[in-house]
Design an enzyme around this catalytic site. Structure first.
Site, PDB file in Angstrom:
ATOM      1  N   GLY A 103       0.820  -1.215   0.000  1.00  0.00           N
ATOM      2  CA  GLY A 103       0.000   0.000   0.000  1.00  0.00           C
ATOM      3  C   GLY A 103       0.848   1.256   0.000  1.00  0.00           C
ATOM      4  O   GLY A 103       0.535   2.243  -0.689  1.00  0.00           O
ATOM      5  N   ASP A 117       0.122  -0.056  12.936  1.00  0.00           N
ATOM      6  CA  ASP A 117       0.528  -1.357  12.390  1.00  0.00           C
ATOM      7  C   ASP A 117       0.725  -2.423  13.464  1.00  0.00           C
ATOM      8  O   ASP A 117       0.933  -3.595  13.142  1.00  0.00           O
ATOM      9  CB  ASP A 117       1.839  -1.204  11.606  1.00  0.00           C
ATOM     10  CG  ASP A 117       1.626  -0.440  10.306  1.00  0.00           C
ATOM     11  OD1 ASP A 117       0.478  -0.387   9.819  1.00  0.00           O
ATOM     12  OD2 ASP A 117       2.609   0.117   9.784  1.00  0.00           O
TER      13      ASP A 117
HETATM   14  C1  S3P Z   1       2.755   3.789   6.235  1.00  0.00           C
HETATM   15  C2  S3P Z   1       1.639   4.386   6.754  1.00  0.00           C
HETATM   16  C3  S3P Z   1       0.563   3.650   7.418  1.00  0.00           C
HETATM   17  C4  S3P Z   1       0.988   2.230   7.793  1.00  0.00           C
HETATM   18  C5  S3P Z   1       1.745   1.558   6.696  1.00  0.00           C
HETATM   19  C6  S3P Z   1       3.000   2.349   6.349  1.00  0.00           C
HETATM   20  C7  S3P Z   1       3.778   4.636   5.573  1.00  0.00           C
HETATM   21  O1  S3P Z   1      -0.533   3.538   6.528  1.00  0.00           O
HETATM   22  O2  S3P Z   1      -0.132   1.464   8.159  1.00  0.00           O
HETATM   23  O3  S3P Z   1       2.117   0.242   7.070  1.00  0.00           O
HETATM   24  O4  S3P Z   1       4.901   4.155   5.355  1.00  0.00           O
HETATM   25  O5  S3P Z   1       3.466   5.800   5.269  1.00  0.00           O
HETATM   26  P1  S3P Z   1      -1.668   4.692   6.460  1.00  0.00           P
HETATM   27  O6  S3P Z   1      -1.051   5.904   5.927  1.00  0.00           O
HETATM   28  O7  S3P Z   1      -2.717   4.116   5.537  1.00  0.00           O
HETATM   29  O8  S3P Z   1      -2.179   4.826   7.871  1.00  0.00           O
END
Ligand code: S3P
Length: 448
Positions: free
Chosen positions: A101, A325
């Site tokens: 993601g 996380d």
């Molecule tokens: C992350 C932000 C978080 C986290 C992901 C890593 C990042 O997600 O859950 O594992 O590296 O910016 P969200 O921005 O959707 O909260």
């Protein structure tokens, strides 16, 4: 991503002991390869996390003409020959983020700034996750983005180019959204501003100045980026500290298994990532920080964890983004703590690599834990020991698989964790490191 793979875990045969070097931080590894690729000059990165997610990010830039030399067989060090902000070339086929993601959401900001069309996709899990949160702001900046469900779902097609700065007031507390907008802001005319409902991890803001691009934070929390029009490779290598989100699994395991005493070496203790330590402290865990120092722009320390009776608590809503996380493994801790643990304001957990509230509730309930699932969290009443000789499903989510491996250390028999191969996305050597401190965990073939 391969979602198969069975992890057989628990119960621990005795106390967990030892000192561990945890692999590099996933969030920072993504950002380091992105900024290095967009910089003028050559950047060396050390302590890179060689998980599937970060390798996917590196491969995207290679597909767009960036030369990357892997300096070690284990892919933990690399040299990136940056092409400058405007030097990327269109890839020959769709860019594939796999399960990552962070990769796809931050890349949306970068691709929005390119004067060519790109397609981005991911695996089955990523294709179900919401993208409108990054698509809407880059559209407002001037990029054209199309995708399933009006651009909410992958695959996305992004055609960028001339962007104008916006003031983005994010509805979700998300570092991915903030970082997407800031990265697009590198290409925009004017000052890009971002506000978030609660502060989130600030690695993008800390790393951009290493590449010569200042980022300011106003007294009211507004984050401002006034683009200077270039990024410059830093003189010194970028060192990535150990990932606290990976360290957390062993910290909880040591807190749960009688007699344990472990040290997690040089882990990141950035305040925007240490919500899990605040929660564990409030639960009564015996944690102590030693040898505080900094790595690059990030604070680090050795964390010693000793076994200690955990008790329930109500999580402060302000701590939620700082522990976002870590809730799967904190649920495992809560399931075995004395009294009641209450989490609210955490609906974001439902749109992670899996629906983490549902996945943890189902897996822990199968082992006899008492969990009342709520739309935005859970109420967990601790039990003394979990039930073994059960099968649970990690749903192809790395953190569910590792959290259940930790919970199983306090079960009365083996827990078979299915669809666990995704551990390789963030922590490929989780099993050998876990074994090295005495955790009872091993891989088995599906059907075994
Ligand atoms: C992350 C932000 C978080 C986290 C992901 C890593 C990042 O997600 O859950 O594992 O590296 O910016 P969200 O921005 O959707 O909260």
């Amino acid at each position: 991503m391969n979602t198969g793979g069975i992890l057989i875990a628990g119960p621990a045969a005795g106390a967990l002991k030892g000192a561990l070097m945890i692999p590099g931080d996933k969030s920072m590894s993504h950002r380091s390869v992105m900024l290095a690729s967009l910089a003028d000059g050559v950047t060396e990165i050390r302590g890179f996390l060689a998980g599937e997610d970060n390798v996917a990010t590196a491969q995207m830039f290679m597909a767009m003409g960036v030369k990357i030399d892997w300096l070690k067989d284990d892919k933990t060090a690399l040299r990136v020959h940056g092409v400058g902000l405007h030097g990327l070339k269109p890839a020959h086929s769709a860019l594939n983020a796999g399960n990552a993601g962070t990769c796809v959401r931050l890349m949306t900001g970068i691709l929005a700034g390119q004067a060519f069309e790109s397609s981005v996709t991911g695996d089955a899990s990523l294709c179900k996750r919401p993208m409108r949160r990054v698509v809407d702001p880059v559209r407002r900046m001037g990029a054209t983005v199309t995708g399933a469900e009006g651009g909410d779902l992958l695959p996305l097609t992004i055609f960028g180019g001339k962007l104008k700065a916006i003031h983005h007031i994010s509805e979700v507390a998300s570092a991915q959204v903030k970082s997407c907008v800031l990265l697009a802001g590198l290409y925009a005319e004017g000052v890009t501003r971002v506000n978030e409902p609660k502060p989130t991890r600030d690695h993008t803001e800390r790393m951009l100045p290493l590449f010569g691009q200042p980022v300011d934070v106003a007294l009211d929390g507004t984050i401002l980026l006034d683009p200077i029009g270039e990024l410059t490779a830093p003189e010194h290598a970028i060192d990535i500290p150990a990932d606290p989100s990976s360290a957390c699994f062993f910290a909880v395991a040591a807190a749960l298994v009688e007699g344990s005493d472990i040290t997690l070496k040089s882990i990141g203790i950035n305040a925007r990532r240490d919500g899990w330590r605040r929660v564990m402290n409030d639960m009564g865990a015996q944690l102590s920080l030693e040898n505080k120092t900094t790595v690059g722009e990030e604070p680090v320390a050795d964390l010693r964890v000793q076994f200690g009776g955990l008790h329930g608590m109500r999580v402060n809503a302000d701590d939620v983004p700082d522990a976002i996380d870590e809730f799967p493994v904190l649920f495992a801790a809560a399931a075995l703590a004395d009294g009641q643990f209450v989490l609210t304001d955490a609906a974001e957990l439902r749109v992670k690599e899996s629906d983490r509230i549902a996945a943890m509730a189902a897996a822990l309930c199968s082992t006899g834990a008492q969990i009342d699932e709520q739309p935005d969290g859970a109420v967990i009443d601790g039990v003394g020991c979990l039930r073994g000789n059960v099968d649970v499903d990690a749903h192809g989510d790395h953190r569910i698989a590792m959290a259940m491996a930790v919970a199983a250390q306090r079960a009365d028999g083996e827990v078979r964790i299915h669809n666990a191969a995704a551990i390789a996305t963030s922590f490929p050597n989780f099993v050998p490191l876990a074994q090295s401190i005495g955790m009872n965990v091993r891989w088995a073939e599906e059907g075994a």
